[in-house]
Motif scaffolding. Structure first.
Motif, PDB file in Angstrom:
ATOM      1  N   GLY A 147      18.846  17.447 -38.494  1.00 41.58           N
ATOM      2  CA  GLY A 147      19.194  16.359 -37.640  1.00 41.58           C
ATOM      3  C   GLY A 147      20.711  16.599 -37.001  1.00 41.58           C
ATOM      4  O   GLY A 147      21.291  17.708 -37.169  1.00 41.58           O
ATOM      5  N   ILE A 148      21.179  15.593 -36.361  1.00 44.35           N
ATOM      6  CA  ILE A 148      22.488  15.220 -35.929  1.00 44.35           C
ATOM      7  C   ILE A 148      23.368  14.281 -36.066  1.00 44.35           C
ATOM      8  O   ILE A 148      22.603  13.117 -35.861  1.00 44.35           O
ATOM      9  CB  ILE A 148      22.383  15.812 -34.223  1.00 44.35           C
ATOM     10  CG1 ILE A 148      21.793  16.786 -33.947  1.00 44.35           C
ATOM     11  CG2 ILE A 148      23.738  15.805 -33.773  1.00 44.35           C
ATOM     12  CD1 ILE A 148      21.313  16.925 -32.508  1.00 44.35           C
ATOM     13  N   TYR A 149      24.539  14.191 -36.499  1.00 44.70           N
ATOM     14  CA  TYR A 149      25.435  12.992 -36.904  1.00 44.70           C
ATOM     15  C   TYR A 149      26.571  13.157 -35.924  1.00 44.70           C
ATOM     16  O   TYR A 149      27.040  14.103 -35.253  1.00 44.70           O
ATOM     17  CB  TYR A 149      25.894  12.975 -38.360  1.00 44.70           C
ATOM     18  CG  TYR A 149      24.607  12.691 -39.344  1.00 44.70           C
ATOM     19  CD1 TYR A 149      24.889  11.257 -39.601  1.00 44.70           C
ATOM     20  CD2 TYR A 149      24.125  13.564 -39.727  1.00 44.70           C
ATOM     21  CE1 TYR A 149      23.889  11.045 -40.787  1.00 44.70           C
ATOM     22  CE2 TYR A 149      23.080  13.454 -40.847  1.00 44.70           C
ATOM     23  CZ  TYR A 149      23.097  11.958 -41.062  1.00 44.70           C
ATOM     24  OH  TYR A 149      22.185  11.498 -42.015  1.00 44.70           O
ATOM     25  N   SER A 150      27.005  11.792 -35.468  1.00 41.04           N
ATOM     26  CA  SER A 150      28.238  11.609 -34.738  1.00 41.04           C
ATOM     27  C   SER A 150      29.436  11.591 -35.587  1.00 41.04           C
ATOM     28  O   SER A 150      29.206  11.416 -36.933  1.00 41.04           O
ATOM     29  CB  SER A 150      28.332  10.487 -33.758  1.00 41.04           C
ATOM     30  OG  SER A 150      27.797   9.436 -34.520  1.00 41.04           O
ATOM     31  N   SER A 151      30.608  11.570 -35.023  1.00 39.92           N
ATOM     32  CA  SER A 151      31.739  11.325 -35.769  1.00 39.92           C
ATOM     33  C   SER A 151      32.254  10.119 -35.668  1.00 39.92           C
ATOM     34  O   SER A 151      32.137   9.279 -34.795  1.00 39.92           O
ATOM     35  CB  SER A 151      33.023  12.168 -35.345  1.00 39.92           C
ATOM     36  OG  SER A 151      32.499  13.561 -35.665  1.00 39.92           O
ATOM     37  N   ASP A 152      33.068   9.370 -36.810  1.00 39.51           N
ATOM     38  CA  ASP A 152      33.730   8.117 -36.651  1.00 39.51           C
ATOM     39  C   ASP A 152      35.000   8.422 -36.167  1.00 39.51           C
ATOM     40  O   ASP A 152      35.328   9.383 -35.657  1.00 39.51           O
ATOM     41  CB  ASP A 152      33.673   7.587 -38.000  1.00 39.51           C
ATOM     42  CG  ASP A 152      34.532   8.085 -39.251  1.00 39.51           C
ATOM     43  OD1 ASP A 152      35.404   9.191 -38.630  1.00 39.51           O
ATOM     44  OD2 ASP A 152      34.335   7.908 -40.351  1.00 39.51           O
ATOM     45  N   SER A 153      35.692   7.296 -35.967  1.00 41.00           N
ATOM     46  CA  SER A 153      37.110   7.406 -35.288  1.00 41.00           C
ATOM     47  C   SER A 153      38.115   8.383 -36.053  1.00 41.00           C
ATOM     48  O   SER A 153      39.061   8.903 -35.308  1.00 41.00           O
ATOM     49  CB  SER A 153      37.764   5.952 -35.318  1.00 41.00           C
ATOM     50  OG  SER A 153      37.938   5.293 -36.699  1.00 41.00           O
TER      51      SER A 153
END
Length: 205
Positions: free
Chosen positions: A91-97
């Motif tokens: 899978g793939i995750y995005s980053s937080d701030s």
């Protein structure tokens, strides 16, 4: 003493526009990955080893432009095929701030960990903007022997991690979560950092 004119010299406007276009095109090539190319997280070296059941690993990649990813995969080298029922979920995750892995962008499903070679899934993952994204993998199925993968090895970045009071490790290649036996968690719950983890690849459409 040389001075820069407020307006282009006569006859130079077209030349300046042409050179500007050429420079911008060259910069775009330097900062983007061409369509059809594969990407993976950086590493100091590669190795191969059996995976730990239900341990979710995420490794960072930088994607420099909006795009669509159409493949995700991992290599199971010869001699590292898992027993019956071995699965590797990707899978793939995005980053937080703050740049840490956070929201789930894609649970791509599983590849058959009893096979060997570069094992891929067809996906359609929209990358909305440039930034750091996290490629995820986790061994599932409870098979014996456990499947093994080609791994990124060695620290490649200063990655912050705290147990609430003290920083336990700052140089690593990614993060881990534990006890992931089904669908990928959203958001990821970071339980530690790792130096070695599966080398997940993605392809830009």
């Amino acid at each position: 003493r040389l001075t820069i004119p407020a307006a282009p010299l006569p006859g130079m406007a077209g030349v300046i526009a042409e050179r500007t276009t050429a420079i911008n095109a060259a910069l775009a090539k330097l900062t983007s990955t061409p369509s059809g190319n594969y990407m993976a997280a950086p590493a100091t070296s590669l190795n191969a080893a059996p995976l730990t059941e239900a341990a979710l690993y995420v490794a960072p990649i930088y994607i420099s432009r909006p795009c669509v990813l159409d493949r995700i995969g991992v290599e199971v080298p010869g001699g590292y095929a898992g027993g019956a029922g071995a699965l590797v979920r990707l899978g793939i995750y995005s980053s937080d701030s703050s740049g840490l892995p956070s929201a789930l962008l894609l649970d791509a499903g599983t590849i058959d960990g009893t096979q060997t070679g570069l094992l891929e899934l067809t996906i359609s993952a929209t990358i909305p903007s440039p930034g750091i994204y996290w490629l995820a993998s986790v061994l599932q199925g409870g098979a014996t022997p456990a499947a093994g993968t080609r791994n990124n090895n060695g620290p490649i970045a200063a990655i912050p991690y705290t147990d609430g009071l003290t920083v336990t490790q700052t140089i690593a290649s990614g993060y881990t979560d534990t006890s992931v036996t089904g669908a990928l968690p959203n958001p990821i719950v970071i339980t530690g950092v790792v130096v070695t983890q599966p080398r997940v690849v993605v392809r830009i459409q």
